[in-house]
Design a protein around this motif. Structure first.
Motif, PDB file in Angstrom:
ATOM      1  N   GLU A  66     -40.174   5.988 -23.709  1.00 58.07           N
ATOM      2  CA  GLU A  66     -40.194   5.567 -22.307  1.00 58.07           C
ATOM      3  C   GLU A  66     -41.567   5.806 -21.684  1.00 58.07           C
ATOM      4  OE1 GLU A  66     -37.349   5.708 -18.411  1.00 58.07           O
ATOM      5  OE2 GLU A  66     -37.235   7.382 -19.812  1.00 58.07           O
ATOM      6  N   LEU A  67     -42.202   6.925 -22.022  1.00 51.82           N
ATOM      7  CA  LEU A  67     -43.550   7.202 -21.518  1.00 51.82           C
ATOM      8  C   LEU A  67     -44.543   6.183 -22.067  1.00 51.82           C
ATOM      9  CD1 LEU A  67     -45.305   9.175 -19.859  1.00 51.82           C
ATOM     10  CD2 LEU A  67     -45.701  10.418 -21.994  1.00 51.82           C
ATOM     11  N   ALA A  68     -44.418   5.821 -23.343  1.00 51.18           N
ATOM     12  CA  ALA A  68     -45.318   4.828 -23.939  1.00 51.18           C
ATOM     13  C   ALA A  68     -45.181   3.473 -23.253  1.00 51.18           C
ATOM     14  CB  ALA A  68     -45.027   4.695 -25.431  1.00 51.18           C
ATOM     15  N   GLU A  69     -43.953   3.069 -22.972  1.00 56.63           N
ATOM     16  CA  GLU A  69     -43.742   1.785 -22.302  1.00 56.63           C
ATOM     17  C   GLU A  69     -44.281   1.811 -20.867  1.00 56.63           C
ATOM     18  OE1 GLU A  69     -42.974  -2.051 -21.814  1.00 56.63           O
ATOM     19  OE2 GLU A  69     -42.791  -0.983 -23.696  1.00 56.63           O
ATOM     20  N   ALA A  70     -44.098   2.930 -20.177  1.00 54.08           N
ATOM     21  CA  ALA A  70     -44.583   3.043 -18.804  1.00 54.08           C
ATOM     22  C   ALA A  70     -46.111   3.022 -18.750  1.00 54.08           C
ATOM     23  CB  ALA A  70     -44.048   4.327 -18.171  1.00 54.08           C
ATOM     24  N   VAL A  71     -46.767   3.721 -19.666  1.00 55.18           N
ATOM     25  CA  VAL A  71     -48.235   3.741 -19.702  1.00 55.18           C
ATOM     26  C   VAL A  71     -48.772   2.362 -20.072  1.00 55.18           C
ATOM     27  CG1 VAL A  71     -50.218   4.699 -20.941  1.00 55.18           C
ATOM     28  CG2 VAL A  71     -48.431   6.210 -20.111  1.00 55.18           C
ATOM     29  N   ALA A  92     -50.220   4.221 -10.659  1.00 54.16           N
ATOM     30  CA  ALA A  92     -49.340   5.384 -10.821  1.00 54.16           C
ATOM     31  C   ALA A  92     -47.926   5.054 -10.348  1.00 54.16           C
ATOM     32  CB  ALA A  92     -49.894   6.583 -10.064  1.00 54.16           C
ATOM     33  N   ALA A  93     -47.822   4.319  -9.238  1.00 58.55           N
ATOM     34  CA  ALA A  93     -46.501   3.910  -8.750  1.00 58.55           C
ATOM     35  C   ALA A  93     -45.804   3.011  -9.766  1.00 58.55           C
ATOM     36  CB  ALA A  93     -46.644   3.203  -7.404  1.00 58.55           C
ATOM     37  N   LYS A  94     -46.563   2.136 -10.429  1.00 60.31           N
ATOM     38  CA  LYS A  94     -45.984   1.269 -11.468  1.00 60.31           C
ATOM     39  C   LYS A  94     -45.529   2.087 -12.673  1.00 60.31           C
ATOM     40  CE  LYS A  94     -46.674  -2.778  -9.599  1.00 60.31           C
ATOM     41  NZ  LYS A  94     -45.590  -3.658  -9.210  1.00 60.31           N
ATOM     42  N   PRO A 100     -37.959   5.558 -15.154  1.00 60.65           N
ATOM     43  CA  PRO A 100     -37.061   6.140 -14.152  1.00 60.65           C
ATOM     44  C   PRO A 100     -36.370   7.429 -14.597  1.00 60.65           C
ATOM     45  CG  PRO A 100     -36.057   4.214 -15.156  1.00 60.65           C
ATOM     46  CD  PRO A 100     -37.458   4.293 -15.671  1.00 60.65           C
ATOM     47  N   SER A 101     -36.213   7.654 -15.889  1.00 58.80           N
ATOM     48  CA  SER A 101     -35.521   8.866 -16.312  1.00 58.80           C
ATOM     49  C   SER A 101     -36.460  10.061 -16.463  1.00 58.80           C
ATOM     50  CB  SER A 101     -34.770   8.636 -17.625  1.00 58.80           C
ATOM     51  OG  SER A 101     -35.678   8.481 -18.677  1.00 58.80           O
ATOM     52  N   LEU A 102     -37.765   9.845 -16.342  1.00 62.18           N
ATOM     53  CA  LEU A 102     -38.725  10.937 -16.411  1.00 62.18           C
ATOM     54  C   LEU A 102     -39.032  11.430 -14.996  1.00 62.18           C
ATOM     55  CD1 LEU A 102     -41.255   9.534 -19.045  1.00 62.18           C
ATOM     56  CD2 LEU A 102     -39.276  10.987 -19.423  1.00 62.18           C
ATOM     57  N   SER A 103     -39.228  12.727 -14.867  1.00 56.49           N
ATOM     58  CA  SER A 103     -39.531  13.312 -13.564  1.00 56.49           C
ATOM     59  C   SER A 103     -40.966  12.980 -13.153  1.00 56.49           C
ATOM     60  CB  SER A 103     -39.342  14.833 -13.637  1.00 56.49           C
ATOM     61  OG  SER A 103     -39.750  15.436 -12.447  1.00 56.49           O
ATOM     62  N   LYS A 104     -41.126  12.406 -11.957  1.00 53.32           N
ATOM     63  CA  LYS A 104     -42.463  12.028 -11.490  1.00 53.32           C
ATOM     64  C   LYS A 104     -43.384  13.227 -11.370  1.00 53.32           C
ATOM     65  CE  LYS A 104     -42.489   9.772  -7.678  1.00 53.32           C
ATOM     66  NZ  LYS A 104     -42.377   8.954  -6.474  1.00 53.32           N
ATOM     67  N   GLN A 136     -58.522   2.639 -18.654  1.00 54.74           N
ATOM     68  CA  GLN A 136     -57.658   3.417 -19.534  1.00 54.74           C
ATOM     69  C   GLN A 136     -56.716   4.277 -18.698  1.00 54.74           C
ATOM     70  OE1 GLN A 136     -59.788   6.003 -22.190  1.00 54.74           O
ATOM     71  NE2 GLN A 136     -57.981   6.441 -23.414  1.00 54.74           N
ATOM     72  N   VAL A 137     -55.453   4.323 -19.112  1.00 49.83           N
ATOM     73  CA  VAL A 137     -54.441   5.165 -18.479  1.00 49.83           C
ATOM     74  C   VAL A 137     -53.981   6.184 -19.519  1.00 49.83           C
ATOM     75  CG1 VAL A 137     -52.200   5.228 -17.333  1.00 49.83           C
ATOM     76  CG2 VAL A 137     -53.675   3.248 -17.036  1.00 49.83           C
ATOM     77  N   ASN A 138     -54.089   7.469 -19.190  1.00 42.46           N
ATOM     78  CA  ASN A 138     -53.609   8.548 -20.051  1.00 42.46           C
ATOM     79  C   ASN A 138     -52.493   9.274 -19.326  1.00 42.46           C
ATOM     80  OD1 ASN A 138     -55.727   8.079 -21.932  1.00 42.46           O
ATOM     81  ND2 ASN A 138     -57.106   9.249 -20.636  1.00 42.46           N
ATOM     82  N   ALA A 139     -51.440   9.613 -20.042  1.00 44.27           N
ATOM     83  CA  ALA A 139     -50.320  10.331 -19.435  1.00 44.27           C
ATOM     84  C   ALA A 139     -49.802  11.380 -20.408  1.00 44.27           C
ATOM     85  CB  ALA A 139     -49.198   9.369 -19.049  1.00 44.27           C
ATOM     86  N   THR A 140     -49.401  12.516 -19.855  1.00 48.40           N
ATOM     87  CA  THR A 140     -48.732  13.553 -20.654  1.00 48.40           C
ATOM     88  C   THR A 140     -47.447  13.945 -19.936  1.00 48.40           C
ATOM     89  OG1 THR A 140     -49.964  15.325 -19.560  1.00 48.40           O
ATOM     90  CG2 THR A 140     -50.863  14.480 -21.638  1.00 48.40           C
ATOM     91  N   TYR A 141     -46.480  14.376 -20.730  1.00 51.82           N
ATOM     92  CA  TYR A 141     -45.181  14.780 -20.190  1.00 51.82           C
ATOM     93  C   TYR A 141     -44.659  15.938 -21.032  1.00 51.82           C
ATOM     94  CZ  TYR A 141     -40.511  14.300 -18.173  1.00 51.82           C
ATOM     95  OH  TYR A 141     -39.334  14.530 -17.514  1.00 51.82           O
ATOM     96  N   PRO A 142     -44.237  17.027 -20.402  1.00 49.48           N
ATOM     97  CA  PRO A 142     -43.734  18.168 -21.180  1.00 49.48           C
ATOM     98  C   PRO A 142     -42.302  17.921 -21.666  1.00 49.48           C
ATOM     99  CG  PRO A 142     -43.586  18.657 -18.849  1.00 49.48           C
ATOM    100  CD  PRO A 142     -44.264  17.320 -18.965  1.00 49.48           C
TER     101      PRO A 142
END
Length: 166
Positions: A66-71, A92-94, A100-104, A136-142
């Motif tokens: 889900e994070l990969a698709e959002a990024v 970031a809003a996009k 939706p299932s990940l905490s913003k 480039q968009v980078n994102a991390t999620y714990p």
């Protein structure tokens, strides 16, 4: 019909005997009765622990996808969003809307526009969105792997998407 050895018999063809009431034994027979129950009692807890571990890993894998698709969606949007005064906030809003299932509050975003890094969800007043440059968009999620309340370790999911600015 006659009584023989404590059981009732019926005479039949060619001397075949049929018992109406079979004699009962007074002592239980020792042997393998209940062996399957013992095997289930030994194997079932291990099997349930294994299945719960698989479910926990599959939740982490779902969050990664889900994070990969959002990024990826955020990177595609950022590549065509040149006229915006704060393209990072809109992107970031996009990203948040695509996951939706990940905490913003737990998603950590970093934007790199033509080599300039912007940590966080804002890059107000940027002039680095030039056609032909990179965005480039980078994102991390714990994430954490928990099985029956026992924590088996923490992990950090990371994704990156690079697009050419249109």
């Amino acid at each position: 019909m006659r009584a023989m050895n404590g059981a009732l018999q019926l005479g039949g063809l060619r001397g075949a005997r049929r018992f109406l009431i079979a004699p009962t034994r007074t002592l239980p027979v020792c042997g393998e009765h209940g062996g399957a129950l013992v095997e289930i009692a030994v194997v079932l807890p291990v099997l349930l622990l294994l299945m719960t571990g698989i479910f926990s890993i599959s939740i982490a894998l779902y969050q990664k996808l889900e994070l990969a698709e959002a990024v990826s969606a955020g990177g595609r949007f950022l590549a065509v969003d040149r006229g915006d005064t704060d393209p990072c906030a809109t992107t970031a809003a996009k990203v948040y809307a695509a996951a939706p299932s990940l905490s913003k509050s737990k998603i950590s975003l970093t934007f790199v526009l033509n080599g300039t890094s912007y940590p966080g969800a804002t890059c107000s007043g940027t002039t680095n969105m030039v056609s032909g440059g990179t965005a480039q968009v980078n994102a991390t999620y714990p994430c954490s792997l928990n099985v029956y309340g026992r924590k088996f370790g923490a992990c950090s999911l990371g994704e990156s998407a690079t697009e050419v600015v249109q």
